[in-house]
Design a protein around this motif. Structure first.
Motif, mmCIF file in Angstrom:
data_model
loop_
_atom_site.group_PDB
_atom_site.id
_atom_site.type_symbol
_atom_site.label_atom_id
_atom_site.label_comp_id
_atom_site.label_asym_id
_atom_site.label_seq_id
_atom_site.Cartn_x
_atom_site.Cartn_y
_atom_site.Cartn_z
ATOM 1 N N ARG A 223 -4.333 5.274 -5.901
ATOM 2 C CA ARG A 223 -4.516 5.136 -4.452
ATOM 3 C C ARG A 223 -5.698 6.021 -4.126
ATOM 4 N NH1 ARG A 223 0.130 6.649 -2.753
ATOM 5 N NH2 ARG A 223 1.026 4.600 -2.591
ATOM 6 N N HIS A 224 -6.692 5.469 -3.460
ATOM 7 C CA HIS A 224 -7.964 6.152 -3.305
ATOM 8 C C HIS A 224 -8.267 6.512 -1.844
ATOM 9 C CE1 HIS A 224 -8.299 4.848 -7.425
ATOM 10 N NE2 HIS A 224 -8.059 3.620 -7.017
ATOM 11 N N TYR A 225 -9.175 7.449 -1.667
ATOM 12 C CA TYR A 225 -9.519 7.964 -0.338
ATOM 13 C C TYR A 225 -10.030 6.874 0.599
ATOM 14 C CZ TYR A 225 -14.435 7.636 -1.574
ATOM 15 O OH TYR A 225 -15.662 7.166 -1.928
ATOM 16 N N ASP A 226 -10.622 5.823 0.065
ATOM 17 C CA ASP A 226 -11.172 4.746 0.894
ATOM 18 C C ASP A 226 -10.138 3.667 1.210
ATOM 19 O OD1 ASP A 226 -10.948 3.630 -1.619
ATOM 20 O OD2 ASP A 226 -13.007 2.908 -1.709
ATOM 21 N N GLN A 227 -8.871 3.990 1.047
ATOM 22 C CA GLN A 227 -7.736 3.112 1.329
ATOM 23 C C GLN A 227 -7.721 1.870 0.437
ATOM 24 O OE1 GLN A 227 -7.070 2.397 5.460
ATOM 25 N NE2 GLN A 227 -6.922 4.561 5.926
ATOM 26 N N THR A 228 -8.107 2.055 -0.814
ATOM 27 C CA THR A 228 -7.964 0.997 -1.800
ATOM 28 C C THR A 228 -6.889 1.417 -2.797
ATOM 29 O OG1 THR A 228 -9.704 1.898 -3.226
ATOM 30 C CG2 THR A 228 -10.359 0.226 -1.598
ATOM 31 N N TYR B 111 0.814 -1.208 0.000
ATOM 32 C CA TYR B 111 0.000 0.000 0.000
ATOM 33 C C TYR B 111 0.853 1.266 0.000
ATOM 34 C CZ TYR B 111 -3.795 3.193 0.752
ATOM 35 O OH TYR B 111 -4.688 4.210 0.591
ATOM 36 N N GLY C 85 -8.257 -3.687 -1.507
ATOM 37 C CA GLY C 85 -8.330 -2.987 -0.232
ATOM 38 C C GLY C 85 -6.972 -3.012 0.444
ATOM 39 N N SER C 86 -6.792 -2.144 1.430
ATOM 40 C CA SER C 86 -5.481 -2.044 2.083
ATOM 41 C C SER C 86 -5.094 -3.337 2.792
ATOM 42 C CB SER C 86 -5.449 -0.862 3.048
ATOM 43 O OG SER C 86 -6.410 -1.010 4.069
#
Length: 79
Positions: free
Chosen positions: A42-47, A2, A60-61
């Motif tokens: 890399r996205h705000y929802d930690q994906t 991540y 997902g992270s």
């Protein structure tokens, strides 16, 4: 995994997981040992979104943390 920067091109060293369903999911999408992957988002929802030989893969992270990678190789310049 991540923590890799967008555009990073590491190779997968191993997938540290015992859940056969997650291992199968990753393998079917090209996230497997010795595969070269590219971090494309890399996205705000930690994906994360990864690009593999099979296309783009959202992770997902927690799943991304199970993918152990080698140091990045230089990204190829696009022409």
């Amino acid at each position: 995994m991540y923590a890799r920067a967008i555009g990073a091109v590491p190779s997968v060293r191993s997938v540290y997981e015992r859940d056969p369903r997650l291992l199968e999911f990753l393998d079917q999408r090209g996230v497997r040992p010795d595969a070269h992957i590219r971090v494309v988002g890399r996205h705000y929802d930690q994906t994360l979104t990864l690009a593999t030989e099979r296309g783009e893969v959202p992770l997902g992270s927690r799943a991304a943390d199970k993918v152990w990678v080698a140091p990045d190789r230089p990204a190829r310049a696009s022409h």
